[in-house]
Design an enzyme around this catalytic site. Structure first.
Site, PDB file in Angstrom:
ATOM      1  N   MET A   1       0.967  -1.181  -0.233  1.00 39.23           N
ATOM      2  CA  MET A   1       0.120   0.154   0.035  1.00 39.23           C
ATOM      3  C   MET A   1       0.851   1.206  -0.102  1.00 39.23           C
ATOM      4  O   MET A   1       1.930   1.479   0.757  1.00 39.23           O
ATOM      5  CB  MET A   1      -0.889  -0.115   1.305  1.00 39.23           C
ATOM      6  CG  MET A   1      -1.871  -1.266   1.104  1.00 39.23           C
ATOM      7  SD  MET A   1      -3.281  -0.925   0.420  1.00 39.23           S
ATOM      8  CE  MET A   1      -4.112  -2.409   0.412  1.00 39.23           C
ATOM      9  N   GLU A   2       0.430   2.019  -0.732  1.00 43.20           N
ATOM     10  CA  GLU A   2       0.950   3.633  -0.758  1.00 43.20           C
ATOM     11  C   GLU A   2       0.016   4.457  -0.561  1.00 43.20           C
ATOM     12  O   GLU A   2      -0.846   4.640  -1.591  1.00 43.20           O
ATOM     13  CB  GLU A   2       1.744   3.814  -1.950  1.00 43.20           C
ATOM     14  CG  GLU A   2       2.529   5.264  -2.191  1.00 43.20           C
ATOM     15  CD  GLU A   2       2.891   5.733  -3.233  1.00 43.20           C
ATOM     16  OE1 GLU A   2       3.668   6.839  -3.544  1.00 43.20           O
ATOM     17  OE2 GLU A   2       2.755   4.921  -4.560  1.00 43.20           O
TER      18      GLU A   2
END
Length: 272
Positions: free
Chosen positions: A256-257
Site C-alpha cells: 500500500m502507498e
C-alpha cells in the site's frame, strides 16, 4: 491545446486473456479530456462476470509463467522496456489528453514508467534465497522465494502509466500474473500498454486490465477469491483501509502507498 485523437485509434475495451472484450453487461463510461471536457473515448466497464473471466485467465496462465526461468521472464521485461521506449511520444500525448498534465511532464512520466520494465528485468534474475543452520539443532534451513499467485493491482489517476508499470513489472519478474483496475478517469494509457506487453512476449492471461465504474464491488470480489494472493494499491488512506479489511479476510499480502487529500486553494488575486 492537443487535439483529441480519432476515437477508433484508442483502446476502449477490457483486456482479458490476451484479447479485447466488451463488458459482460455491455456497460460503458466516457473518458474525458480535462482541458475541455470533450469525450476521448467510451470505455467498457467491467462487472463481476468480467472479474471472474480475468481470474480464470490469470489462474490458467500462472503455472506456465511461474515455471519459466528468471532469465526468460527477464528477457520479456527487457523487451517491454525497449518497445515502450520507442513510443514515448505516443504515450506522453495520451497521458496529457486523459490526465491533463503538461506534455513535458507526461514525457517524463512515460520515460519513468518504461524504466520499471528495465529495472525489474535486471532484478528478475536476483531472486536470491538463503541456506543457513538452525542454532539449536544444526539442521539445514533453506529459504526460497517463489511466486505468490495472482496479484490485484489498483492504480490512481495521477500517474496513469508509471503507477501501473511499477506494479506490473515486479509482479511479472517474480512470476505472478496480474489483474489491473486502473482509475476510471485515466484508463486509456494502461490499455494502450497491452499490445506492447503482448509483442514483448507476455503470454495471454498473465496481464489483464479491468476498467470499471463499479470499482468497490469489483475489487472486493477479486480480493475474496482464494486464487488472489497479493493486492497492491496506490491512493487515499480511506480506500486503503477498506482494501486492507478485504485483504484480511483472505490473509493477502498487501502493498500500500497511501496518502491524504492535497487541496489547492486559488485566491482572487491569482493571475490565471
Amino acid at each position: 491545446m492537443l487535439q483529441n485523437p480519432d476515437a477508433e485509434s484508442l483502446p476502449k475495451d477490457l483486456w482479458i486473456d490476451g484479447a479485447w472484450r466488451a463488458g459482460a453487461e455491455g456497460a460503458r463510461f466516457d473518458v474525458l479530456n480535462p482541458a475541455d471536457e470533450s469525450v476521448l473515448a467510451s470505455v467498457a466497464s467491467a462487472e463481476i462476470a468480467d472479474a471472474d473471466a480475468a481470474l480464470d485467465a490469470a489462474h490458467a496462465a500462472f503455472a506456465d509463467w511461474a515455471g519459466r526461468t528468471p532469465r526468460a521472464r527477464s528477457e520479456v521485461l527487457r523487451k517491454a522496456w525497449e518497445l515502450m521506449t520507442k513510443r514515448l511520444d505516443e504515450f506522453a500525448r495520451l497521458i496529457t489528453l486523459e490526465n491533463g498534465k503538461a506534455l513535458s511532464d507526461a514525457k517524463a512520466e512515460a520515460t519513468y514508467a518504461a524504466e520499471f520494465f528495465r529495472w525489474f528485468a535486471e532484478e528478475a534474475v536476483r531472486a536470491d534465497g538463503m541456506i543457513t543452520r538452525g542454532p539449536s539443532t544444526g539442521a539445514r534451513i533453506v529459504v526460497q522465494h517463489k511466486p505468490a499467485g495472482i496479484a490485484v493491482l489498483v492504480t490512481p489517476w495521477n500517474y496513469p502509466a508509471a503507477m501501473g508499470t511499477r506494479k506490473i513489472a515486479p509482479a511479472l519478474a517474480a512470476g505472478c500474473p496480474v489483474i489491473i483496475k486502473p482509475a476510471s478517469e485515466t484508463p486509456l494509457t494502461m490499455l494502450a500498454l497491452m499490445p506492447i506487453l503482448e509483442e514483448a512476449g507476455v503470454p495471454k492471461g498473465v496481464v489483464n486490465v479491468l476498467p470499471s465504474r463499479n470499482t468497490g464491488k469489483l475489487v472486493d470480489h477479486l480480493l475474496h477469491d482464494p486464487r488472489v494472493r497479493v493486492v497492491s494499491f496506490t491512493g487515499s488512506t480511506g480506500v486503503g483501509r477498506t482494501l486492507l479489511k478485504s485483504a484480511a479476510d483472505q490473509v493477502l499480502t498487501p502493498a500500500m502507498e497511501l496518502g491524504g487529500n492535497a487541496p489547492l486553494i486559488v485566491f482572487e488575486d491569482a493571475d490565471l
